[in-house]
Write a protein that holds these residues in place. Sequence first.
Motif, PDB file in Angstrom:
ATOM      1  N   ILE A 138       0.790  -1.181  -0.153  1.00  0.00           N
ATOM      2  CA  ILE A 138      -0.008  -0.060  -0.035  1.00  0.00           C
ATOM      3  C   ILE A 138       0.701   1.322  -0.166  1.00  0.00           C
ATOM      4  O   ILE A 138       0.359   2.500   0.137  1.00  0.00           O
ATOM      5  CB  ILE A 138      -0.801  -0.237   1.045  1.00  0.00           C
ATOM      6  N   TYR A 139       2.293   1.102  -0.095  1.00  0.00           N
ATOM      7  CA  TYR A 139       3.066   2.420   0.250  1.00  0.00           C
ATOM      8  C   TYR A 139       3.512   2.854  -1.161  1.00  0.00           C
ATOM      9  O   TYR A 139       3.523   3.981  -1.440  1.00  0.00           O
ATOM     10  CB  TYR A 139       4.163   1.873   0.968  1.00  0.00           C
ATOM     11  N   HIS A 145      -1.586  -0.817  -8.585  1.00  0.00           N
ATOM     12  CA  HIS A 145      -2.066  -0.845 -10.268  1.00  0.00           C
ATOM     13  C   HIS A 145      -1.155  -1.710 -10.826  1.00  0.00           C
ATOM     14  O   HIS A 145      -1.674  -2.571 -11.655  1.00  0.00           O
ATOM     15  CB  HIS A 145      -2.107   0.403 -10.541  1.00  0.00           C
ATOM     16  N   SER A 160      -7.450  -6.144  -3.979  1.00  0.00           N
ATOM     17  CA  SER A 160      -7.115  -5.092  -3.405  1.00  0.00           C
ATOM     18  C   SER A 160      -8.183  -4.208  -2.754  1.00  0.00           C
ATOM     19  O   SER A 160      -9.257  -4.467  -3.113  1.00  0.00           O
ATOM     20  CB  SER A 160      -6.294  -4.327  -4.480  1.00  0.00           C
ATOM     21  N   GLU A 162      -9.382  -0.382  -2.289  1.00  0.00           N
ATOM     22  CA  GLU A 162      -9.008   1.154  -2.448  1.00  0.00           C
ATOM     23  C   GLU A 162      -8.964   1.654  -1.157  1.00  0.00           C
ATOM     24  O   GLU A 162      -9.809   1.792  -0.470  1.00  0.00           O
ATOM     25  CB  GLU A 162     -10.191   1.643  -3.390  1.00  0.00           C
ATOM     26  N   GLY A 163      -7.805   2.672  -0.906  1.00  0.00           N
ATOM     27  CA  GLY A 163      -7.803   3.626   0.042  1.00  0.00           C
ATOM     28  C   GLY A 163      -7.418   2.945   1.439  1.00  0.00           C
ATOM     29  O   GLY A 163      -7.323   3.489   2.456  1.00  0.00           O
ATOM     30  N   GLU A 164      -7.573   1.471   1.775  1.00  0.00           N
ATOM     31  CA  GLU A 164      -7.369   0.732   2.856  1.00  0.00           C
ATOM     32  C   GLU A 164      -5.780   1.190   3.484  1.00  0.00           C
ATOM     33  O   GLU A 164      -4.833   1.042   2.711  1.00  0.00           O
ATOM     34  CB  GLU A 164      -7.516  -0.622   2.609  1.00  0.00           C
ATOM     35  N   LYS A 165      -5.656   1.570   4.628  1.00  0.00           N
ATOM     36  CA  LYS A 165      -4.434   2.026   4.978  1.00  0.00           C
ATOM     37  C   LYS A 165      -3.661   0.733   5.784  1.00  0.00           C
ATOM     38  O   LYS A 165      -2.466   1.097   6.135  1.00  0.00           O
ATOM     39  CB  LYS A 165      -4.444   3.187   5.750  1.00  0.00           C
TER      40      LYS A 165
END
Lengths: 445, 305
Positions: A138-139, A145, A160, A162-165
Amino acid sequence: MFEDLSNKLESVFKQLRGQGKLTEKNIKDGLRDVRRALLESDVNYKVAKDFIKRVEERAVGEEVLRSLKPGEYVVRYVHEELINLLGGKFQDIQVAPQPPTIVMVCGLQGSGKTTLCGKFARYFRKKGKHPFLIAGDIYRPAAIHQLQVIGKQLDIPVFSIEGEKDAVTICRKGLAEAKRLGHDFVIIDTAGRLQIDEAMMAEVERIKHEIQPTEIVFVADAMIGQEAVNVAKAFHDRLAFDSVALTKMDGDARGGAALSIRAVTGKPIKYIGVGEKMDALEPFNPEGMASRILGMGDVLALIDKVQSEVDLEKAKKMEEKILKQTFTLEDFLEQLQEIRKLGPLDQLLKMVPGADKMMKGASMDERELSRVEAIIRSMTPQERRHPRIIKGSRRKRIAKGSGTTVREVNRLLEDFRQMQKMMKKMGAMQRKGKALGKMMNMKIR
Amino acid sequence: MFKKAFEKLKAGLSKTRKNFLGKLGDLIRGHTTIDDDLMEEIEELLISADVGVHATMTIIDRLQNRIKIDKIKDPSLVEGLLKAEIAALMGEGSYELDLSAVKPYVIMVVGVNGVGKTTTIGKIAARLKQEGKHVILAAGDTFRAAAIDQLEIWADRAGAQIVRSQPEADPAAVAFDAVDAALARNADVVLIDTAGRLHTKVNLMKELEKIKRVVQKRLPAAPHEILLVLDATTGQNAIQQAKLFNQVVDISGLVLTKLDGTAKGGIVIAIKDELNIPVKLIGVGEQVEDIQDFDPHDFVEALFA
Ligand SMILES: Nc1nc2c(ncn2[C@@H]2O[C@H](COP(=O)(O)OP(=O)(O)OP(=O)(O)O)[C@@H](O)[C@H]2O)c(=O)[nH]1
Ligand SMILES: [Mg+2]
């Protein structure tokens, strides 16, 4: 100055071999060169030192003095030790008794994890599995992508959020989704991280605890230097990974790190990456690698490959033609098609000792081969048989017909001349190689 | 160009410094005389930092020469001498990129896969932007999956403009368009990203040559700078990389990335020694501010930290 370890050891051993009797001194001298070669191949300083010490102890022992050809004895012993150090026989990724098998991929930034995930997915699908990819990086910008594009290309699902931290959440939910959809082979891509980055190491540890992977694969770039030891050790202390994958083996890095990583972690190298394309993955072959390191090339593997894929009758005829130098562009075209059946050319050439070096001038690359084929196809049979008649206007016509340029046609004709020379050498080398392969096989096993 | 970053460089490098004198100091304190043992330990230290056998021998020879000529007996002086030798080898003086002379100043960034090209471009762009420059990025990696999006994210972060095309388009055309746009928009700097490629792939290396040639069609003096990015964890293969990239496109400087790890990047010493290519910038992290000017003295300190 920096030739392959193979070439280097080859010359050292030639010297050792040449000496009918070994004295303690010339063993030591020879081994000093071996040590230097190992260091130039990025084998860790301490690992190289230990290795040399072990060989030396054995080499100056009684057995050597009693043996008829002490030089060969040492060569054989170095070879054996290298195979031992590299881990004996090939071992495959473990399969979970209760599906799904979960493979987690980890390593430093830029080591090639995401690409490897795609390759694993493709490879194990071919073996009848139903792979499922989880994008846990996620980094790095666009990392998710990147995996999605790969998944789309292979037609393999990529999970995946989207936007999960939180990467752990992604992995947990991804695994649940894989199970729900009935996939039996889950591959988790994780972000690259430095082994001294406490927060990031803690994260990957949490993923491990949450997911309980069947196999954790540590990915290392074949070009890595002395740091390999520190990095591998830290990752191993933290994650107790199960195996190692070496990437970018299609370059000319000598890959001494393979020895180091194995030595400090005890974990086997299982797969190697040999190109950017998704099919460029191969099982690691310790014996082949040791032979390659020792400059004997992976001759056995090459012979196997040739025997399984090449029409032997045709090959024999070709060989005769090569030797008799009646080899024409027509034969060349045919040969090209045979060779291409074997796989990526640069990989193939790696298996032949010295071929890599010989080929340095001639550009041999898949895309190039297609153009070469097009050019030859645009020639008349007469031209193929007698390339000498191809002068100015014929060159122009051929270039036009093949959608290339006169320069390229010229280069091909020149390359062909070079090729004729090289093939002559290769023919000779292969025969020598076969004999050597047999010899090694008899003596070691 | 990055003078302001100087202080941060020191802070960054000292992060990895375990104690004041570091490994070299410890090692030397363990010896009462200058002998073979000491030299062997220094050799181990250098090789473990990826300096390589050849360059290590060169350095030790020079060191021993100095010791002989100056009749040095006290081991505590060895540390200073050794550091001075290496710093001298790395070259004194400043390697700052001089952007004032031309406009647009075109920088092309090359290297093998995964070394940090795109990240470096993002960082340089951000820094230049802060200095008030008008920066255009060229998304020249049209090969790797999602590479264009990655650069786009960096362009956003940096506040730079980006010239991009479809994936699989001709990278030379993208570079050409970016320079063209820079001329039209009166931009100060163009940064050209390229796909990672192994130096052994003849065709891919030819592609780099072509990018350079095509850029020159639009702006004959460009690229003004061609930076080769090296990952500090890379071992001896970096020499081959430098050699072959240099053969194809004339490298003007190195960027040594991932120095925030424990790798020392000693291979740049061998590259400077053999090919005379200087290090210009270093990467010390994944954030936008993690780039610094190269300083030979700080580098040497970190080498022995
Ligand atoms: N720790 C650390 N990581 C870095 C540094 N520079 C780049 N990286 C990381 O290294 C990885 C690869 O960086 P990229 O910038 O994508 O490398 P690249 O050379 O453009 O890669 P390709 O285009 O795939 O060949 C990313 O995860 C970056 O965040 C650095 O100085 N320190
Ligand atoms: Mg990139």
